[in-house]
Design a protein around this motif. Structure first.
Motif, PDB file in Angstrom:
ATOM      1  N   ALA A 369      -3.146   0.909  11.308  1.00 40.37           N
ATOM      2  CA  ALA A 369      -2.732   2.301  11.474  1.00 40.37           C
ATOM      3  C   ALA A 369      -1.426   2.576  10.751  1.00 40.37           C
ATOM      4  O   ALA A 369      -1.185   3.683  10.264  1.00 40.37           O
ATOM      5  CB  ALA A 369      -2.600   2.619  12.969  1.00 40.37           C
ATOM      6  N   ALA A 370      -0.594   1.539  10.637  1.00 36.48           N
ATOM      7  CA  ALA A 370       0.709   1.731   9.988  1.00 36.48           C
ATOM      8  C   ALA A 370       0.578   2.084   8.517  1.00 36.48           C
ATOM      9  O   ALA A 370       1.503   2.666   7.933  1.00 36.48           O
ATOM     10  CB  ALA A 370       1.555   0.476  10.151  1.00 36.48           C
ATOM     11  N   PHE A 371      -0.547   1.737   7.875  1.00 37.71           N
ATOM     12  CA  PHE A 371      -0.706   2.043   6.446  1.00 37.71           C
ATOM     13  C   PHE A 371      -0.637   3.548   6.187  1.00 37.71           C
ATOM     14  O   PHE A 371      -0.145   3.972   5.140  1.00 37.71           O
ATOM     15  CB  PHE A 371      -2.040   1.505   5.931  1.00 37.71           C
ATOM     16  CG  PHE A 371      -2.013   0.042   5.572  1.00 37.71           C
ATOM     17  CD1 PHE A 371      -1.033  -0.803   6.077  1.00 37.71           C
ATOM     18  CD2 PHE A 371      -2.969  -0.510   4.731  1.00 37.71           C
ATOM     19  CE1 PHE A 371      -1.016  -2.150   5.754  1.00 37.71           C
ATOM     20  CE2 PHE A 371      -2.959  -1.857   4.399  1.00 37.71           C
ATOM     21  CZ  PHE A 371      -1.976  -2.674   4.914  1.00 37.71           C
ATOM     22  N   ALA A 372      -1.166   4.331   7.126  1.00 39.91           N
ATOM     23  CA  ALA A 372      -1.175   5.782   6.939  1.00 39.91           C
ATOM     24  C   ALA A 372       0.238   6.351   6.934  1.00 39.91           C
ATOM     25  O   ALA A 372       0.472   7.446   6.419  1.00 39.91           O
ATOM     26  CB  ALA A 372      -2.008   6.443   8.030  1.00 39.91           C
ATOM     27  N   ARG A 373       1.179   5.600   7.511  1.00 33.91           N
ATOM     28  CA  ARG A 373       2.569   6.067   7.580  1.00 33.91           C
ATOM     29  C   ARG A 373       3.469   5.347   6.583  1.00 33.91           C
ATOM     30  O   ARG A 373       4.680   5.528   6.588  1.00 33.91           O
ATOM     31  CB  ARG A 373       3.120   5.837   8.996  1.00 33.91           C
ATOM     32  CG  ARG A 373       2.282   6.440  10.099  1.00 33.91           C
ATOM     33  CD  ARG A 373       2.965   6.300  11.449  1.00 33.91           C
ATOM     34  NE  ARG A 373       3.163   4.911  11.829  1.00 33.91           N
ATOM     35  CZ  ARG A 373       2.279   4.182  12.503  1.00 33.91           C
ATOM     36  NH1 ARG A 373       1.114   4.721  12.851  1.00 33.91           N
ATOM     37  NH2 ARG A 373       2.523   2.926  12.825  1.00 33.91           N
ATOM     38  N   THR A 374       2.869   4.491   5.729  1.00 37.59           N
ATOM     39  CA  THR A 374       3.661   3.654   4.823  1.00 37.59           C
ATOM     40  C   THR A 374       3.507   4.134   3.392  1.00 37.59           C
ATOM     41  O   THR A 374       2.396   4.213   2.864  1.00 37.59           O
ATOM     42  CB  THR A 374       3.218   2.186   4.924  1.00 37.59           C
ATOM     43  OG1 THR A 374       3.322   1.759   6.281  1.00 37.59           O
ATOM     44  CG2 THR A 374       4.104   1.304   4.051  1.00 37.59           C
ATOM     45  N   SER A 375       4.619   4.436   2.764  1.00 38.30           N
ATOM     46  CA  SER A 375       4.588   4.830   1.352  1.00 38.30           C
ATOM     47  C   SER A 375       4.185   3.644   0.495  1.00 38.30           C
ATOM     48  O   SER A 375       4.627   2.520   0.713  1.00 38.30           O
ATOM     49  CB  SER A 375       5.973   5.328   0.925  1.00 38.30           C
ATOM     50  OG  SER A 375       6.000   5.643  -0.439  1.00 38.30           O
ATOM     51  N   GLY A 376       3.310   3.889  -0.479  1.00 40.49           N
ATOM     52  CA  GLY A 376       2.902   2.828  -1.392  1.00 40.49           C
ATOM     53  C   GLY A 376       1.637   2.112  -0.989  1.00 40.49           C
ATOM     54  O   GLY A 376       1.140   1.272  -1.737  1.00 40.49           O
TER      55      GLY A 376
END
Length: 614
Positions: A369-376
């Protein structure tokens, strides 16, 4: 006299002073405990840590009857807490006492070798597994997890490492990619599906992300050698002989071009290959600004790097033409009791959440889920390429091994009078055309390539038809104040034909091959590269038959020295040259125009894919 070591709400643990008769550990009661304040239980490991240590309940509190029994129960609880504390200090894994007491029938220990990046998460799952009551074959099952590079385990299972060499054979194996299993002629019988996934991406510093090609095809073209323009990017790989990411990168390149293009690609990235994925980021940090570094790495490595070094963050480019993923297959090497139980734990919800938290996708491709909030990074599943078949994986790995062997070449250039003739359609002489193409071909060779240069005609050095112009050695090595590469470039620029010189081809070729055989380097590909525009016309030299017989007589299959001949112009006697090359297992190419020579360099390099059998 006692010195306090640690305490609980129930009891304190102290060490008796030396010489007092109370040198052991002493547990003394503290104020009354709240009901249910402690429910810790010691592990077998913690008990072992205390084995031989005297535990004494303070003599001032020795009592009898019901009150004493209450004190004893509280003391046992205190011992449990102390065991927990000591186990923590000693770095001992702690598990529930109920699991230990259930192991009276013995323990089966399974050794799990896991790809280093996934090992911490698998180890955490093993801790929970070992703390539960798992039994198989009448024994408790315990799992030990160790980080192990997949190449070493592959070498062990393939027999490249002898069984008695002291390398531990695992019971369970989780490599970074199922590609390793395809390299084995006899893979383990029990191979489960993936535990996690991490697609291969092109990682670039975030400031350069906008200009990065969006497909592998465009990226490989931008990094391709042999172009007259400068390379737009410098592609960095993890070592394909050690990492799944490296093998996957090669397979992507292999599928997009023919043998010559793949050979050129392999040779060009050889100098920008890191030992592992972490090393790729290290190479990028040391690289000059141009050409821009692009790393072929798993997505999870970008996540991990950016978490640790946000000031030097990378951006993951997901190629639109599809990519391959590392898939971390659960593999049972030796089917011992309990292996399936641990596999079930690794496929459970708790394990899946641990893998997601470490930056891996789940087996279906779902991202953390953190990928959606992570730039790049992107949570969307990337386009996928078809999985390569085992034969292609094995062939590509073998080709990489051949292509990345160091090269050792003796370049032998014809400077006879005919090399002064002009090349139709250009302002160059034959010798100038060959020298120009050689200069461009030299740019394709890494600094550790060993190269020497001879020129030949007739009577160039007394009665000899050849003369050394640059001694053999690494291109990056120095000759006086310049590198060998610079010396060869300078020599090529100043070559002049001998006006009255004939072509002493046979004795020169024979001398060059004998020199290379005498100075043979087994860790390198040893080659004599001959440039000529004609045929032998030295009446004082050996005949063709004698030359061929001498070449064959000195040939050793275990020490091959091949002749590669590039004939330039309309006067080349191809049949004569082919007999010379065939005597060493070499090859002959003919060129009509200068641009043909550079193409031939690529084709000659590609021959290493099948050498010495082609």
């Amino acid at each position: 006299m006692r010195r306090s070591i640690l305490s609980t709400e129930d009891y304190s643990l102290t060490r008796g002073a030396p010489g007092t008769g109370r040198e052991g550990l002493v547990i003394s009661p503290m104020p009354p405990v709240r009901p249910g304040a402690h429910n810790w239980r010691p592990t077998a490991a913690a008990r072992a840590a205390l084995r031989g240590v005297e535990v004494i309940v303070s003599g001032a509190h020795r009592e009898t009857g019901r009150r004493a029994r209450r004190r004893n129960r509280r003391a046992r609880r205190a011992v449990a807490v102390v065991c927990m504390a000591i186990a923590t200090v000693l770095g001992t894994s702690v598990y529930a006492l109920s699991a230990i007491t259930a192991c009276s029938g013995g323990v089966t220990t399974l050794d799990a070798a896991v790809a280093p990046e996934l090992a911490p998460a698998v180890s955490a799952v093993a801790d929970g597994f070992n703390g539960a009551d798992h039994r198989a074959g009448g024994k408790c099952v315990r799992v030990t997890v160790r980080a192990a590079g997949p190449a070493g385990v592959t070498a062990l299972l393939s027999g490249q490492i002898p069984a008695g060499a002291g390398v531990r054979r695992p019971d369970l194996w989780v490599p970074d990619s199922s590609l390793w299993l395809r390299l084995l002629s006899k893979p383990p019988r029990t191979v489960g599906g993936p535990l996690a996934r991490s697609p291969l991406v092109a990682a670039v510093p975030r400031a350069q992300a906008a200009g990065t090609p969006g497909t592998w095809t465009d990226l490989l073209h931008a990094a391709a050698p042999g172009e007259r323009r400068s390379r737009a990017v410098r592609l960095v790989l993890a070592d394909p002989s050690r990492t799944g990411a490296g093998i996957a990168s090669l397979l992507i390149a292999r599928e997009r071009d023919g043998d010559a293009a793949f050979a050129a690609f392999a040779r060009s990235v050889r100098e920008s290959t890191a030992p592992d994925v972490a090393g790729e980021f290290g190479l990028a940090a040391k690289a000059a600004s141009q050409p821009a570094p692009v790393l072929a790495v798993p997505e999870q490595a970008v996540w991990e790097h950016d978490r640790k070094e946000p000031a030097a963050a990378f951006h993951a480019v997901y190629p639109r033409d599809g990519t391959l993923s590392l898939d971390y297959p659960f593999t049972i090497v030796d089917d011992r009791p309990g292996a399936r139980l641990f596999e079930r734990a690794l496929r459970g919800g708790e394990a899946r959440e641990r893998f997601l938290a470490a930056g891996f996708r789940d087996p279906t491709g779902r991202a953390p889920a953190a990928f959606a909030r992570t730039s790049g990074l992107s949570a969307a599943p990337p386009a996928v390429l078809a999985e390569p078949d085992p034969a292609l994986v094995r062939r590509t790995a073998q080709e990489w091994a051949r292509l990345t062997l160091g090269s050792r070449m003796l370049s032998v250039l014809d400077v006879s009078g005919s090399m002064a003739q002009p090349v139709p359609g250009s302002r160059l002489t034959r010798l100038q055309a060959i020298a120009q193409a050689s200069q461009e071909g030299l740019a394709l060779q890494p600094d550790d390539t060993e190269l020497g240069q001879w020129i030949f005609s007739t009577r160039l050095d007394g009665d000899r038809d050849w003369r050394q112009t640059v001694p053999m050695g690494p291109l990056g090595g120095r000759i006086g104040s310049v590198t060998r590469r610079q010396r060869i470039l300078s020599s090529l620029a100043t070559l002049r034909p001998k006006p009255d010189g004939a072509t002493g081809l046979y004795d020169t070729v024979l001398a060059a091959v004998r020199y290379m055989r005498r100075t043979y380097r087994p860790e390198m590909v040893n080659t004599v590269l001959v440039f000529t525009d004609g045929r032998n016309d030295d009446p004082g030299g050996p005949t063709l038959d004698r030359t061929v017989a001498a070449l064959r007589a000195g040939r050793e299959e275990t020490r091959p020295v091949q002749i590669i001949v590039i004939g330039f112009g309309p006067d080349v006697d191809t049949a004569e040259l082919r007999r010379l090359a065939d005597a060493t297992g070499g090859s002959v190419y003919t060129a009509r125009a200068p641009q043909d020579i550079l193409r031939i360099f690529g084709e000659a390099t590609a021959r290493r894919l099948c050498a010495p059998s082609c």
